[in-house]
Scaffold this motif. Structure first.
Motif, mmCIF file in Angstrom:
data_model
loop_
_atom_site.group_PDB
_atom_site.id
_atom_site.type_symbol
_atom_site.label_atom_id
_atom_site.label_comp_id
_atom_site.label_asym_id
_atom_site.label_seq_id
_atom_site.Cartn_x
_atom_site.Cartn_y
_atom_site.Cartn_z
ATOM 1 N N MET A 1 -14.901 7.232 17.518
ATOM 2 C CA MET A 1 -14.427 7.751 16.254
ATOM 3 C C MET A 1 -13.121 7.036 15.899
ATOM 4 S SD MET A 1 -13.387 11.636 15.299
ATOM 5 C CE MET A 1 -14.692 12.205 14.283
ATOM 6 N N ALA A 2 -13.015 6.562 14.658
ATOM 7 C CA ALA A 2 -11.828 5.837 14.193
ATOM 8 C C ALA A 2 -10.695 6.813 13.900
ATOM 9 C CB ALA A 2 -12.157 5.038 12.940
ATOM 10 N N ALA A 3 -9.492 6.348 14.125
ATOM 11 C CA ALA A 3 -8.307 7.168 13.834
ATOM 12 C C ALA A 3 -8.124 7.278 12.324
ATOM 13 C CB ALA A 3 -7.071 6.549 14.465
ATOM 14 N N ASP A 4 -7.650 8.400 11.896
ATOM 15 C CA ASP A 4 -7.362 8.623 10.490
ATOM 16 C C ASP A 4 -6.133 7.797 10.128
ATOM 17 O OD1 ASP A 4 -6.903 9.590 7.945
ATOM 18 O OD2 ASP A 4 -6.185 11.546 8.618
ATOM 19 N N PRO A 5 -6.248 6.855 9.129
ATOM 20 C CA PRO A 5 -5.100 6.005 8.797
ATOM 21 C C PRO A 5 -3.890 6.795 8.320
ATOM 22 C CG PRO A 5 -6.972 5.557 7.328
ATOM 23 C CD PRO A 5 -7.412 6.572 8.321
ATOM 24 N N ASP A 6 -4.107 7.965 7.721
ATOM 25 C CA ASP A 6 -2.984 8.773 7.258
ATOM 26 C C ASP A 6 -2.207 9.394 8.412
ATOM 27 O OD1 ASP A 6 -3.459 8.193 4.621
ATOM 28 O OD2 ASP A 6 -4.783 9.913 4.325
ATOM 29 N N SER A 7 -2.805 9.435 9.603
ATOM 30 C CA SER A 7 -2.103 10.025 10.732
ATOM 31 C C SER A 7 -0.941 9.139 11.191
ATOM 32 C CB SER A 7 -3.060 10.272 11.898
ATOM 33 O OG SER A 7 -3.553 9.044 12.395
ATOM 34 N N PHE A 8 -0.895 7.900 10.701
ATOM 35 C CA PHE A 8 0.177 6.982 11.078
ATOM 36 C C PHE A 8 1.254 6.880 10.010
ATOM 37 C CE2 PHE A 8 -3.550 5.483 13.435
ATOM 38 C CZ PHE A 8 -3.060 5.611 14.714
ATOM 39 N N LEU A 9 1.172 7.717 8.993
ATOM 40 C CA LEU A 9 2.178 7.685 7.939
ATOM 41 C C LEU A 9 3.452 8.385 8.392
ATOM 42 C CD1 LEU A 9 0.125 8.398 4.701
ATOM 43 C CD2 LEU A 9 1.124 6.245 5.443
ATOM 44 N N VAL A 10 4.572 7.790 8.048
ATOM 45 C CA VAL A 10 5.880 8.353 8.337
ATOM 46 C C VAL A 10 6.382 8.964 7.039
ATOM 47 C CG1 VAL A 10 8.251 7.783 9.003
ATOM 48 C CG2 VAL A 10 6.336 6.569 10.047
ATOM 49 N N PRO A 11 6.882 10.188 7.069
ATOM 50 C CA PRO A 11 7.385 10.760 5.814
ATOM 51 C C PRO A 11 8.549 9.932 5.267
ATOM 52 C CG PRO A 11 7.445 12.388 7.605
ATOM 53 C CD PRO A 11 7.042 11.077 8.199
ATOM 54 N N VAL A 12 8.387 9.439 4.049
ATOM 55 C CA VAL A 12 9.409 8.622 3.400
ATOM 56 C C VAL A 12 9.684 9.248 2.043
ATOM 57 C CG1 VAL A 12 10.003 6.328 2.578
ATOM 58 C CG2 VAL A 12 8.554 6.564 4.581
ATOM 59 N N SER A 13 10.937 9.519 1.776
ATOM 60 C CA SER A 13 11.298 10.163 0.511
ATOM 61 C C SER A 13 11.250 9.155 -0.636
ATOM 62 C CB SER A 13 12.696 10.773 0.602
ATOM 63 O OG SER A 13 13.675 9.753 0.600
ATOM 64 N N GLU A 14 11.111 9.666 -1.836
ATOM 65 C CA GLU A 14 11.121 8.814 -3.028
ATOM 66 C C GLU A 14 12.441 8.045 -3.124
ATOM 67 O OE1 GLU A 14 8.738 8.060 -5.295
ATOM 68 O OE2 GLU A 14 7.400 9.151 -3.959
ATOM 69 N N GLU A 15 13.530 8.677 -2.731
ATOM 70 C CA GLU A 15 14.834 8.010 -2.761
ATOM 71 C C GLU A 15 14.864 6.831 -1.781
ATOM 72 O OE1 GLU A 15 18.447 6.636 -3.641
ATOM 73 O OE2 GLU A 15 17.286 8.075 -4.802
ATOM 74 N N ASP A 16 14.281 7.020 -0.591
ATOM 75 C CA ASP A 16 14.216 5.924 0.389
ATOM 76 C C ASP A 16 13.400 4.761 -0.176
ATOM 77 O OD1 ASP A 16 15.710 7.277 2.278
ATOM 78 O OD2 ASP A 16 13.950 8.065 3.335
ATOM 79 N N ILE A 17 12.295 5.066 -0.820
ATOM 80 C CA ILE A 17 11.442 4.026 -1.406
ATOM 81 C C ILE A 17 12.202 3.278 -2.503
ATOM 82 C CG2 ILE A 17 9.369 3.618 -2.786
ATOM 83 C CD1 ILE A 17 8.061 5.920 -1.148
ATOM 84 N N ARG A 18 12.881 4.005 -3.376
ATOM 85 C CA ARG A 18 13.674 3.373 -4.433
ATOM 86 C C ARG A 18 14.765 2.473 -3.850
ATOM 87 N NH1 ARG A 18 12.869 8.260 -7.132
ATOM 88 N NH2 ARG A 18 14.766 9.173 -6.279
ATOM 89 N N ARG A 19 15.446 2.947 -2.809
ATOM 90 C CA ARG A 19 16.507 2.160 -2.183
ATOM 91 C C ARG A 19 15.950 0.872 -1.576
ATOM 92 N NH1 ARG A 19 18.462 5.789 0.893
ATOM 93 N NH2 ARG A 19 17.178 5.342 2.697
ATOM 94 N N GLU A 20 14.830 0.958 -0.883
ATOM 95 C CA GLU A 20 14.247 -0.234 -0.260
ATOM 96 C C GLU A 20 13.727 -1.211 -1.302
ATOM 97 O OE1 GLU A 20 14.651 -1.162 2.833
ATOM 98 O OE2 GLU A 20 15.712 0.708 3.171
ATOM 99 N N ARG A 21 13.184 -0.724 -2.382
ATOM 100 C CA ARG A 21 12.722 -1.617 -3.453
ATOM 101 C C ARG A 21 13.905 -2.313 -4.117
ATOM 102 N NH1 ARG A 21 7.755 2.063 -5.682
ATOM 103 N NH2 ARG A 21 6.318 1.452 -4.028
ATOM 104 N N ARG A 22 15.008 -1.603 -4.251
ATOM 105 C CA ARG A 22 16.228 -2.191 -4.811
ATOM 106 C C ARG A 22 16.737 -3.299 -3.873
ATOM 107 N NH1 ARG A 22 18.305 2.399 -6.314
ATOM 108 N NH2 ARG A 22 19.241 2.862 -4.309
ATOM 109 N N LYS A 23 16.728 -3.028 -2.570
ATOM 110 C CA LYS A 23 17.153 -4.029 -1.589
ATOM 111 C C LYS A 23 16.217 -5.240 -1.604
ATOM 112 C CE LYS A 23 18.031 -2.228 2.495
ATOM 113 N NZ LYS A 23 18.092 -1.279 3.627
ATOM 114 N N ALA A 24 14.918 -4.995 -1.817
ATOM 115 C CA ALA A 24 13.944 -6.090 -1.872
ATOM 116 C C ALA A 24 14.227 -6.985 -3.076
ATOM 117 C CB ALA A 24 12.523 -5.545 -1.932
#
Length: 90
Positions: free
Chosen positions: A1-24
């Motif tokens: 049985m394959a692992a659920d890909p969502d089980s490897f997700l790390v909770p990331v806040s919208e603010e963290d995503i915005r900050r990393e996109r700004r840094k990118a």
């Protein structure tokens, strides 16, 4: 049985995503990134492309907790970047 890909997700806040996109965006404007793309080589398929056609690919995607740092981004052609979506490195 394959692992659920969502089980490897790390909770990331919208603010963290915005900050990393700004840094990118800042990293894309750096001389370091311009040197990386000047070779015109996709890090995934090894294909040769005009530097302007290469995109910035996060090896560990931002949505999975990856950072916009030199060690986590590589030049990628659009087909390879799109195919990876939010996958971890293979």
């Amino acid at each position: 049985m394959a692992a659920d890909p969502d089980s490897f997700l790390v909770p990331v806040s919208e603010e963290d995503i915005r900050r990393e996109r700004r840094k990118a965006r800042e990293l894309r404007n750096s001389q370091w990134w311009k040197n990386r793309t000047s070779k015109g080589v996709c890090a995934h398929c090894g294909g040769k492309f005009p530097p302007g056609e290469l995109t910035m690919d996060h090896l560990v995607p931002v949505i999975r907790g990856g950072k916009s740092t030199r060690g986590n981004v590589v030049p990628s052609c659009k087909p390879c970047n799109s195919a990876r979506t939010h996958s971890l490195p293979f």
